[in-house]
Design a protein around this motif. Structure first.
Motif, PDB file in Angstrom:
ATOM      1  N   GLU A  10      23.492 -69.222  63.271  1.00 28.21           N
ATOM      2  CA  GLU A  10      23.115 -67.822  63.483  1.00 28.21           C
ATOM      3  C   GLU A  10      23.853 -66.912  62.507  1.00 28.21           C
ATOM      4  O   GLU A  10      23.256 -66.001  61.911  1.00 28.21           O
ATOM      5  CB  GLU A  10      23.423 -67.418  64.920  1.00 28.21           C
ATOM      6  CG  GLU A  10      23.030 -65.975  65.230  1.00 28.21           C
ATOM      7  CD  GLU A  10      23.272 -65.606  66.683  1.00 28.21           C
ATOM      8  OE1 GLU A  10      22.990 -64.451  67.044  1.00 28.21           O
ATOM      9  OE2 GLU A  10      23.756 -66.460  67.445  1.00 28.21           O
ATOM     10  N   ARG A  11      25.130 -67.169  62.325  1.00 29.42           N
ATOM     11  CA  ARG A  11      25.937 -66.319  61.460  1.00 29.42           C
ATOM     12  C   ARG A  11      25.511 -66.428  60.005  1.00 29.42           C
ATOM     13  O   ARG A  11      25.541 -65.441  59.257  1.00 29.42           O
ATOM     14  CB  ARG A  11      27.410 -66.704  61.602  1.00 29.42           C
ATOM     15  CG  ARG A  11      28.373 -65.793  60.864  1.00 29.42           C
ATOM     16  CD  ARG A  11      29.812 -66.178  61.157  1.00 29.42           C
ATOM     17  NE  ARG A  11      30.741 -65.218  60.602  1.00 29.42           N
ATOM     18  CZ  ARG A  11      32.056 -65.339  60.655  1.00 29.42           C
ATOM     19  NH1 ARG A  11      32.604 -66.390  61.255  1.00 29.42           N
ATOM     20  NH2 ARG A  11      32.851 -64.428  60.102  1.00 29.42           N
ATOM     21  N   PHE A  12      25.092 -67.617  59.581  1.00 30.82           N
ATOM     22  CA  PHE A  12      24.750 -67.833  58.174  1.00 30.82           C
ATOM     23  C   PHE A  12      23.241 -67.843  57.918  1.00 30.82           C
ATOM     24  O   PHE A  12      22.804 -68.082  56.794  1.00 30.82           O
ATOM     25  CB  PHE A  12      25.387 -69.135  57.683  1.00 30.82           C
ATOM     26  CG  PHE A  12      26.862 -69.012  57.412  1.00 30.82           C
ATOM     27  CD1 PHE A  12      27.336 -68.828  56.122  1.00 30.82           C
ATOM     28  CD2 PHE A  12      27.771 -69.055  58.451  1.00 30.82           C
ATOM     29  CE1 PHE A  12      28.699 -68.706  55.876  1.00 30.82           C
ATOM     30  CE2 PHE A  12      29.132 -68.928  58.221  1.00 30.82           C
ATOM     31  CZ  PHE A  12      29.599 -68.746  56.933  1.00 30.82           C
ATOM     32  N   GLY A  13      22.440 -67.610  58.942  1.00 28.03           N
ATOM     33  CA  GLY A  13      20.998 -67.528  58.773  1.00 28.03           C
ATOM     34  C   GLY A  13      20.316 -68.847  58.516  1.00 28.03           C
ATOM     35  O   GLY A  13      19.273 -68.902  57.841  1.00 28.03           O
ATOM     36  N   LEU A  14      20.853 -69.930  59.074  1.00 28.32           N
ATOM     37  CA  LEU A  14      20.316 -71.265  58.835  1.00 28.32           C
ATOM     38  C   LEU A  14      19.598 -71.793  60.064  1.00 28.32           C
ATOM     39  O   LEU A  14      19.844 -71.360  61.182  1.00 28.32           O
ATOM     40  CB  LEU A  14      21.450 -72.235  58.471  1.00 28.32           C
ATOM     41  CG  LEU A  14      22.378 -71.817  57.327  1.00 28.32           C
ATOM     42  CD1 LEU A  14      23.495 -72.833  57.163  1.00 28.32           C
ATOM     43  CD2 LEU A  14      21.600 -71.651  56.028  1.00 28.32           C
TER      44      LEU A  14
END
Length: 353
Positions: A10-14
């Motif tokens: 979620e934090r890195f958009g993966l």
């Protein structure tokens, strides 16, 4: 109990907690294929000019709109040492004679430049989602420009002390690189390779030491390795060697053959190719010159004198003087597409948990 993998994604958009290790050598098709599959593709920038980096980013963006990482080196430049470099040429003289080469015709070797103001300016313009650093971090002024560009920052640690050092300087996640990993060691607080730590010992200790996501790297080539790393608290895995056998990597025939034939004890740490410790498959150069050589000039100056030997041997279909970078788990890797590997690492690991 929170899921560190889900939080990391979620934090890195993966979609998947899988990072393709940045590697100098594979073709530009590899990184976009990994990103498009839901992982994080990485572009190795240390051997590229700013224009070269821009071209690779434009190529990736034309193929996918998913997140990607730019990777840079953060080493201090070594001062020229003509005497040592001349001694290195003398050490290689017999090989030059064997191939009928003129040792006085050696051109400057491939540059491995540290992150500098020009690259910081490029990062400001490109605003990549993620920037990762090897061999520590650049000085704070340059690092601040990366933060101001809105990039997530990854730093590589080979010990708990290095992980704490990175955390104190505000990275967003720590890559815990075990000694099993292929390519260059990310060590920067000490050059004592005899005290480097294995991945499965390092990861949980780094997880306990820093309040940041920890990415496991080294010796992970299939779902079993990824599952083990996740069980130890890793939020993601970074994989290099297994991606080298993917069709998008476009690896040389000699390197692919060496990987296919490699067993668990067929790699070693060496300084003969660049002057800095890196893990590769044992070949003639490593056996006869090292693997660790006190004669090799400081990184990256050892490479120049070996380049003509590498080219001459490769022209004969031999990898005798080629840096055949590989981790210790090459025998677990299988030829496939980058998308297949990325998805299998993640889904297989979840099934095994």
């Amino acid at each position: 109990m929170s899921n560190p993998r889900a939080a990391f994604c979620e934090r890195f958009g993966l979609d998947l907690p899988v990072i393709q290790a940045p590697m100098i050598g594979p073709k530009p098709a590899l990184a976009p294929a990994v990103s498009a599959a839901g992982g994080l593709g990485s572009i190795a920038c240390a051997a590229l000019t700013p224009d070269g980096v821009r071209a690779e980013v434009e190529r990736l963006r034309a193929l996918t709109d998913r997140p990607y990482a730019l990777n840079f080196f953060a080493h201090a430049r070594a001062a020229p040492d003509p005497e040592r470099e001349a001694g290195w040429k003398r050490r290689l003289a017999a090989y030059y004679a064997e191939f009928g080469l003129d040792p006085d015709s050696v051109a400057p070797g491939p540059e491995r430049a540290p992150f500098d103001a020009a690259m910081a300016e490029l990062v400001t313009a490109l605003r990549p989602p993620v920037v990762s650093f090897h061999f520590g971090l650049p000085e704070e002024g340059l690092l601040a420009r990366v933060r101001e560009a809105g990039c997530r920052i990854l730093g590589c640690a080979t010990t708990v002390a290095e992980a704490r050092w990175l955390a104190e300087r505000g990275v967003d996640a720590v890559i815990a690189q075990g000694v099993e990993a292929g390519g260059h060691r990310g060590l920067f607080l000490s050059d004592d390779i005899g005290r480097q730590v294995g991945t499965m010992a390092l990861v949980p200790q780094v997880v306990d030491a820093v309040d940041l996501p920890v990415i496991a790297a080294g010796g992970i080539a299939d779902a079993r390795g990824a599952a083990a790393a996740f069980a130890l608290g890793a939020a993601a895995v970074q994989v290099g060697t297994a991606y080298l056998l993917c069709e998008e990597a476009g690896l040389s025939a000699a390197h692919r053959a060496a990987l296919a034939e490699s067993g668990d004890s067929d790699t070693a740490l060496t300084t003969v190719f660049t002057g800095r410790p890196a893990r590769g498959i044992l070949n003639r150069a490593m056996r006869e010159l090292g693997p660790i050589s006190p004669d090799a000039p400081a990184f990256p100056r050892a490479a120049a004198a070996l380049q003509p030997l590498r080219a001459a041997a490769e022209a004969q279909g031999s990898g005798a003087f080629t840096p055949l970078w590989s981790g210790q788990a090459a025998a677990l890797a299988r030829p496939c597409t980058a998308a297949e590997l990325t998805r299998t690492l993640a889904s297989g690991a979840e099934r095994l948990r």
